[in-house]
Write a protein that holds these residues in place. Structure first.
Motif, PDB file in Angstrom:
ATOM      1  N   SER A 278       0.817  -1.221   0.000  1.00 41.97           N
ATOM      2  CA  SER A 278       0.000   0.000   0.000  1.00 41.97           C
ATOM      3  C   SER A 278       0.847   1.266   0.000  1.00 41.97           C
ATOM      4  O   SER A 278       0.402   2.318  -0.456  1.00 41.97           O
TER       5      SER A 278
ATOM      6  N   LYS B 151      -0.202  -7.330  -2.086  1.00 39.34           N
ATOM      7  CA  LYS B 151      -1.389  -6.575  -2.505  1.00 39.34           C
ATOM      8  C   LYS B 151      -1.040  -5.099  -2.620  1.00 39.34           C
ATOM      9  O   LYS B 151      -0.499  -4.507  -1.701  1.00 39.34           O
TER      10      LYS B 151
ATOM     11  N   TYR C 258      -5.815  -0.731  -2.601  1.00 38.76           N
ATOM     12  CA  TYR C 258      -6.813  -0.913  -1.546  1.00 38.76           C
ATOM     13  C   TYR C 258      -7.970   0.052  -1.795  1.00 38.76           C
ATOM     14  O   TYR C 258      -7.902   1.232  -1.455  1.00 38.76           O
ATOM     15  N   PHE C 259      -9.051  -0.467  -2.398  1.00 33.11           N
ATOM     16  CA  PHE C 259     -10.222   0.354  -2.692  1.00 33.11           C
ATOM     17  C   PHE C 259     -11.446  -0.042  -1.843  1.00 33.11           C
ATOM     18  O   PHE C 259     -12.514   0.527  -2.006  1.00 33.11           O
ATOM     19  N   ASP C 260     -11.290  -1.031  -0.959  1.00 31.45           N
ATOM     20  CA  ASP C 260     -12.456  -1.642  -0.328  1.00 31.45           C
ATOM     21  C   ASP C 260     -13.015  -0.883   0.870  1.00 31.45           C
ATOM     22  O   ASP C 260     -14.226  -0.886   1.075  1.00 31.45           O
ATOM     23  N   ASN C 261     -12.187  -0.212   1.667  1.00 28.73           N
ATOM     24  CA  ASN C 261     -12.684   0.405   2.908  1.00 28.73           C
ATOM     25  C   ASN C 261     -12.156   1.828   3.061  1.00 28.73           C
ATOM     26  O   ASN C 261     -11.017   2.025   3.503  1.00 28.73           O
TER      27      ASN C 261
ATOM     28  N   GLU D 271     -10.251   2.984   6.323  1.00 29.01           N
ATOM     29  CA  GLU D 271      -8.920   2.509   6.672  1.00 29.01           C
ATOM     30  C   GLU D 271      -7.838   3.457   6.160  1.00 29.01           C
ATOM     31  O   GLU D 271      -8.005   4.125   5.140  1.00 29.01           O
TER      32      GLU D 271
ATOM     33  N   TYR E 278      -6.579   2.985   2.411  1.00 27.74           N
ATOM     34  CA  TYR E 278      -7.476   3.230   1.271  1.00 27.74           C
ATOM     35  C   TYR E 278      -6.753   4.034   0.188  1.00 27.74           C
ATOM     36  O   TYR E 278      -6.065   5.014   0.476  1.00 27.74           O
TER      37      TYR E 278
END
Length: 485
Positions: free
Chosen positions: A72, A221, A224-227, A230, A233
């Motif tokens: 990330s 990974k 990070y688009f899910d939350n 966080e 993100y």
């Protein structure tokens, strides 16, 4: 790996630093301390700048952070590229046009003396804390590998290494910084690439298998688009990365002193853009190394108490050949010592020029004498801050650095944004109060959002901090327009 091997590696690296300092300054007595007296080729500065952005924190903390945060960190690095472009085409021409020794001289021209000193003091706090965090990571690692086995206290470790850094930057200044950063960049890239190859071989990978094994690992990974709540993100990291690099590079005397050492602003722009891209590549190498380190740790049943300890534990823990440990120490020294030396030079320049204003009121001999006293004082303060942080730290170091930056660089970013895009004058005497109030307001907003909504404010705190500063400046603005400077 014995402490004496580590100590010999450190001594050897310092001897190389002192040799470079001597060669870089053998034909000048004092001219190379400030950036405006150094005119270096842009490609040398670019290679040095790329290495300057890689500190001991990056070397130790970034490989370890992949366990919790994957790749990330690269999301922020992509934002850095945009931020570097903004610096290159907006800030660099402005600084060159004004022929500034310290970039905070712009605040004096635009607002007045109180604003000038406010920017300089916030830089002082930002850089001193940031440099201390970065160097703290290195001192802790060296304490475990060298000084603790020899029954040498942590405080002696810090005082000794800071004294050596002070010694090699005493005469050279920015000129020394550029050439030692060039050495640093070479050592960093060489050490991380060789460590990747060696650890991959120990895992049974050939060259063609390495990147496939990394890509298939869950630790790799990237997006990070899910939350959105966080800190990892994507849009939070990407946008924060843009403004973070503007604040911590473009508005930071330590980083900009290299860019101001180019022959002209066109060459400085080339330097910025090239170093931005190469920095992403180098950070990517550190993250790839982190994945391999965790795979190796799993294979050998190695457990690190903190993620920051993983690289050193594997490299120098006895399961790898001794040359891997030497590569680790060499890269760590390269990352840490030149970064600390650069910070000392920038802190000395800013405090001497911006706060004491010795260039305005002293002859050359007195100015040099006061600058040398400031240089000693900066080294002492840095050592004390590192020791205090050693007993207080509870975060992974990379997060600690950017958390500090979000609070302390916010007012600096707000001052420059207001100065460049809003033409009104302000009540100069009230600016320090606005700059102090902004981080306080942001602290309570951050706590409120977390308690009420479970929203984790990450590095976007910097943007809020800058915005609060701009609003505060607008409230104390005068109706008349400022003259063009």
């Amino acid at each position: 790996m014995t402490p004496w091997v580590v100590l010999a590696t450190i001594v050897g690296y310092f001897c190389l630093l002192f040799l470079i300092t001597f060669l870089a300054n053998r034909k000048s007595k004092d001219a190379g301390f400030y950036a405006d007296s150094v005119k270096a080729p842009w490609w040398i500065v670019s290679f040095a700048t790329m290495g300057a952005a890689i500190s001991g924190v990056t070397f130790v903390s970034v490989p370890g952070m992949v366990e919790a945060k994957g790749f990330s960190y690269l999301q922020m690095q992509f934002g850095f590229i945009i931020g570097y472009a903004v610096i290159a085409f907006m800030l660099v021409p402005m600084f060159y046009k004004r022929n500034l020794v310290s970039i905070y001289g712009y605040l004096a021209q635009r607002f007045g003396s109180n604003t000038h000193k406010s920017g300089a003091w916030f830089f002082f706090v930002s850089k001193m804390l940031g440099a201390a965090v970065r160097f703290y990571v290195v001192c802790v690692t060296l304490q475990a590998l060298v000084f603790a086995p020899l029954n040498i206290p942590f405080e002696v470790n810090v005082l000794f290494t800071v004294a050596l850094i002070w010694l090699y930057t005493k005469q050279g200044g920015v000129k020394t910084v550029i050439w030692t950063d060039t050495l640093k960049s070479f050592c960093l890239v060489a050490s991380v690439v060789l460590c990747i190859i060696i650890i991959a071989n120990s895992l049974g990978y050939n060259f063609g298998d390495i990147f496939g094994a990394i890509a298939d690992d869950p630790h790799s990974k990237l997006f990070y688009f899910d939350n959105p709540k966080e800190g990892t993100y994507f849009w939070k990291q990407f946008i924060a990365g843009i403004f973070m690099v503007i604040a911590t590079c473009g508005l930071d005397q330590d980083m900009m002193q290299r860019n101001l050492a180019c022959k002209n602003f066109k060459e400085s722009q080339k330097n910025m853009l090239v170093s931005a891209v190469t920095q992403v590549f180098v950070v990517g190498l550190f993250l790839c190394l982190g994945v391999l380190l965790y795979q190796y740790a799993g294979k050998m049943d190695i457990t690190a108490d903190k993620s920051d300890d993983l690289f050193g534990l594997i490299a120098a823990g006895g399961t790898m050949p001794i040359y891997v440990g030497i590569l680790f120490i060499l890269g760590l020294c390269a990352a840490a010592y030149s970064a600390a030396g650069s910070a000392l030079t920038a802190l000395t320049t800013s405090f001497t020029v911006d706060i004491l204003k010795t260039q305005d009121k002293e002859d050359k001999s007195k100015e040099k004498s006061k600058r040398e006293m400031v240089h000693v004082s900066m080294a002492v303060v840095m050592a004390l801050v590192i020791i205090v942080f050693y007993y207080l730290n509870s975060q992974d170091a990379i997060s600690a650095v950017y958390s500090i930056a979000s609070y302390t660089y916010g007012p600096i970013l707000g001052l420059f944004v207001f100065g460049m895009f809003i033409k009104n004058k302000v009540r100069d005497a009230l600016v320090p109060f606005v700059c102090i109030a902004s981080p306080v307001v942001c602290y309570f907003v951050q706590a409120w959002l977390l308690n009420q909504f479970g929203y984790v404010m990450s590095f976007e705190l910097l943007l809020l901090n800058a915005l609060v500063t701009v609003v505060g400046l607008a409230l104390i603005a005068k109706k008349e327009k400022a003259e063009e400077v």
